[in-house]
Write a protein that holds these residues in place. Structure first.
Motif, mmCIF file in Angstrom:
data_model
loop_
_atom_site.group_PDB
_atom_site.id
_atom_site.type_symbol
_atom_site.label_atom_id
_atom_site.label_comp_id
_atom_site.label_asym_id
_atom_site.label_seq_id
_atom_site.Cartn_x
_atom_site.Cartn_y
_atom_site.Cartn_z
ATOM 1 N N SER A 1 18.623 8.133 -3.994
ATOM 2 C CA SER A 1 19.980 8.396 -3.510
ATOM 3 C C SER A 1 19.999 9.040 -2.132
ATOM 4 N N TYR A 2 19.027 9.933 -1.836
ATOM 5 C CA TYR A 2 19.056 10.619 -0.547
ATOM 6 C C TYR A 2 18.754 9.666 0.607
ATOM 7 N N ASN A 3 17.800 8.773 0.427
ATOM 8 C CA ASN A 3 17.541 7.779 1.458
ATOM 9 C C ASN A 3 18.703 6.806 1.575
ATOM 10 N N ALA A 4 19.362 6.501 0.463
ATOM 11 C CA ALA A 4 20.545 5.645 0.506
ATOM 12 C C ALA A 4 21.664 6.318 1.303
ATOM 13 N N ILE A 5 21.799 7.628 1.149
ATOM 14 C CA ILE A 5 22.807 8.363 1.920
ATOM 15 C C ILE A 5 22.492 8.302 3.408
ATOM 16 N N VAL A 6 21.215 8.438 3.766
ATOM 17 C CA VAL A 6 20.814 8.323 5.173
ATOM 18 C C VAL A 6 21.168 6.939 5.707
ATOM 19 N N ALA A 7 20.939 5.904 4.899
ATOM 20 C CA ALA A 7 21.322 4.547 5.311
ATOM 21 C C ALA A 7 22.827 4.460 5.541
ATOM 22 N N GLY A 8 23.603 5.085 4.666
ATOM 23 C CA GLY A 8 25.044 5.092 4.847
ATOM 24 C C GLY A 8 25.464 5.818 6.109
ATOM 25 N N MET A 9 24.798 6.930 6.413
ATOM 26 C CA MET A 9 25.106 7.674 7.634
ATOM 27 C C MET A 9 24.810 6.830 8.872
ATOM 28 N N ALA A 10 23.736 6.061 8.814
ATOM 29 C CA ALA A 10 23.360 5.240 9.957
ATOM 30 C C ALA A 10 24.353 4.106 10.198
ATOM 31 N N HIS A 11 25.046 3.657 9.166
ATOM 32 C CA HIS A 11 25.986 2.540 9.298
ATOM 33 C C HIS A 11 27.444 2.985 9.355
ATOM 34 N N ALA A 12 27.700 4.272 9.172
ATOM 35 C CA ALA A 12 29.070 4.779 9.246
ATOM 36 C C ALA A 12 29.486 4.940 10.709
ATOM 37 N N THR A 13 30.762 4.758 10.988
ATOM 38 C CA THR A 13 31.260 4.812 12.367
ATOM 39 C C THR A 13 32.332 5.881 12.566
ATOM 40 N N GLY A 14 32.555 6.732 11.569
ATOM 41 C CA GLY A 14 33.638 7.696 11.635
ATOM 42 C C GLY A 14 33.346 8.899 12.508
ATOM 43 N N ASP A 15 34.416 9.602 12.901
ATOM 44 C CA ASP A 15 34.289 10.862 13.624
ATOM 45 C C ASP A 15 33.845 11.980 12.687
ATOM 46 N N CYS A 16 34.214 11.861 11.427
ATOM 47 C CA CYS A 16 33.757 12.781 10.397
ATOM 48 C C CYS A 16 33.344 11.955 9.187
ATOM 49 N N LEU A 17 32.456 12.506 8.361
ATOM 50 C CA LEU A 17 31.901 11.753 7.244
ATOM 51 C C LEU A 17 31.936 12.614 5.989
ATOM 52 N N ALA A 18 31.946 11.948 4.851
ATOM 53 C CA ALA A 18 31.870 12.635 3.566
ATOM 54 C C ALA A 18 30.917 11.863 2.672
ATOM 55 N N VAL A 19 30.249 12.567 1.774
ATOM 56 C CA VAL A 19 29.385 11.937 0.775
ATOM 57 C C VAL A 19 29.925 12.308 -0.595
ATOM 58 N N ILE A 20 30.144 11.309 -1.424
ATOM 59 C CA ILE A 20 30.654 11.537 -2.766
ATOM 60 C C ILE A 20 29.935 10.591 -3.720
ATOM 61 N N THR A 21 29.775 10.999 -4.969
ATOM 62 C CA THR A 21 29.084 10.169 -5.942
ATOM 63 C C THR A 21 29.981 9.033 -6.417
ATOM 64 N N ALA A 22 29.355 7.952 -6.902
ATOM 65 C CA ALA A 22 30.097 6.782 -7.346
ATOM 66 C C ALA A 22 30.670 6.935 -8.739
ATOM 67 N N ASP A 23 30.264 7.977 -9.463
ATOM 68 C CA ASP A 23 30.719 8.133 -10.847
ATOM 69 C C ASP A 23 31.954 9.016 -10.978
ATOM 70 N N MET A 24 32.520 9.451 -9.845
ATOM 71 C CA MET A 24 33.750 10.238 -9.812
ATOM 72 C C MET A 24 33.653 11.557 -10.571
ATOM 73 N N GLN A 25 32.458 12.131 -10.621
ATOM 74 C CA GLN A 25 32.328 13.471 -11.188
ATOM 75 C C GLN A 25 32.811 14.533 -10.199
ATOM 76 N N ASP A 26 32.876 14.162 -8.921
ATOM 77 C CA ASP A 26 33.382 15.060 -7.895
ATOM 78 C C ASP A 26 34.796 14.614 -7.511
#
Length: 321
Positions: free
Chosen positions: A76-101
Motif C-alpha cells: 500500500s505504501y508504494n502504491a500511495i507513492v505511485a498515486g502521489m507521482a500521478h496526482a496533479t492537485g495543489d493539495c492531496l489526501a490519502v484515504i483507504t478504499a474501505d471507508m473506515q476513515d
C-alpha cells in the motif's frame, strides 16, 4: 482555483469501489464551490475485479477519476507513492478504499491547509475494531513513538492531507522499505492533528495480514530508529561486564581451591548466552545491510501497467462549474 487530489490505494476492493466513489463524490458538496477534484485510484495488483469496478466508476463519474494500474502488488505504501507521482492537485489526501476513515473529515483538513499548514493528520484516537488487531495497532504505534519518532501522534494514522510541496519532497527521497506517512512527519513541517474514530470495516475482508504488519514494524523501526543497533551495543557491553566479573571469580576460585573441577554446566550456559547474542546481533545487522543492498540496486518502487485518464472534456466542464 485550488485542486484536491484524493489518492486511494486499492487491493482486493472490488466490493468497496461503488460505495467509496459514491461517498467521495457526495462529499464534494461540503467543500467551497471553487475547489475542483480528482480521484487517483491505484490498483495494487489486485487479483479480483477491482480494476473493472474502477473502470465502471470512471464511466459513472466522468472527469473525476484517474486509474493507475500497477503491474504487480507492491504494498500500500508504494502504491500511495505511485498515486502521489500521478496526482496533479495543489493539495492531496490519502484515504483507504474501505471507508473506515470518514471522508467528511477532509473538509476540516482543507480548511487547515488554507491557513498555511502543509500537513494535516487524521489521528485514530478510537477504533470500532476490537480484539487482537486493536492491541497490535496500539503496540506498534507505542513502539514507534517511544523508539523512533517522538513527535508522531498517539494512536497512529494513515489518513492525511498535505500540500504539493510535501508530496514532491517525499518523491525526491526515493525511500525503500519505509513508511510514507512517517516520512511526512520526518520532513519537519508543522502539522495539525485532528482526532477521529476509525470505523469498523463493513465490506470485504482485510488483506492486512500478520506478516505484513510485522514487516511494517521492522521497516519503520529500521528506517527511523537506531535503537535496534544501539541495543546490540548496550547488550554486548552488559554481557562483557558480566563475563569480566565471572572471569575474575573463576580466577579467584582457582587460586583459593586449586583442585576445584571446572563447571561444565556453567561453561555451557555462558557459551549458549554468548552464541544466542551473536545470532541476534547478526540478524539485526543483517536487516540493516539488506536495506542498504536493496537501496543500492535502485530498482523501481512500482511498475505502472497502464494509466486510465479521466475524460478531459468532462473534467473541463466540472472545473467551469
Amino acid at each position: 482555483m485550488p485542486k484536491l487530489s484524493v489518492i486511494v490505494p486499492c487491493y482486493y476492493n472490488e466490493g468497496n469501489i461503488p460505495v467509496t466513489t459514491r461517498e467521495l463524490v457526495a462529499n464534494e458538496a461540503n467543500f467551497p464551490p471553487e475547489v475542483s477534484f480528482e480521484y487517483v485510484f491505484v490498483n495494487d495488483g489486485s487479483g479480483d475485479d477491482t480494476l473493472a469496478a474502477l473502470q465502471s466508476a470512471q464511466v459513472m463519474y466522468p472527469g473525476r477519476i484517474r486509474i493507475v494500474d500497477l503491474a504487480g502488488n507492491v504494498g500500500s505504501y508504494n502504491a500511495i507513492v505511485a498515486g502521489m507521482a500521478h496526482a496533479t492537485g495543489d493539495c492531496l489526501a490519502v484515504i483507504t478504499a474501505d471507508m473506515q476513515d470518514p471522508p467528511e473529515l477532509m473538509v476540516q483538513m482543507y480548511a487547515h491547509w488554507q491557513k498555511g499548514f502543509k500537513l494535516v493528520i487524521g489521528n485514530r484516537q478510537h477504533r470500532e475494531e476490537t480484539g487482537l488487531g486493536q492491541t497490535m495497532a496500539k503496540t506498534f504505534h507505542w513502539l514507534m513513538k517511544n523508539l523512533a519518532l517522538s513527535n508522531i501522534p498517539d494512536g497512529g494514522f494513515d489518513f492525511v492531507f498535505f500540500d504539493r510541496q510535501v508530496a514532491d519532497e517525499v518523491l525526491k527521497l526515493h525511500e525503500r522499505n519505509s513508511n510514507v506517512f512517517y516520512l511526512m512527519i520526518w520532513l519537519g513541517f508543522p502539522y495539525v492533528n485532528i482526532p477521529y474514530t476509525r470505523r469498523k470495516r463493513e465490506i470485504g475482508k482485510s488483506r492486512w495480514t500478520l506478516s505484513k504488519k510485522i514487516k511494517l514494524l521492522i521497516d519503520s523501526l529500521m528506517a527511523f530508529s537506531f535503537v535496534p543497533i544501539r541495543a546490540i551495543s548496550v547488550l554486548g557491553l552488559g554481557l562483557g561486564a558480566i563475563a569480566l566479573l565471572y572471569g575474575l571469580y573463576v580466577v579467584a576460585l582457582k587460586i583459593a581451591s586449586p583442585d576445584e573441577p571446572a563447571g561444565w554446566t556453567t561453561l555451557m550456559v555462558v557459551l549458549l548466552i554468548v552464541s544466542a547474542f551473536q545470532m541476534v546481533a547478526l540478524g539485526v545487522i543483517g536487516e540493516y545491510v539488506w536495506r542498504g543492498l536493496d537501496a543500492a540496486r535502485k530498482r523501481p518502487l512500482y511498475v505502472v501497467r497502464e494509466v486510465l485518464e479521466p475524460n478531459k472534456e468532462a473534467q473541463q466542464q466540472q472545473w467551469r462549474r
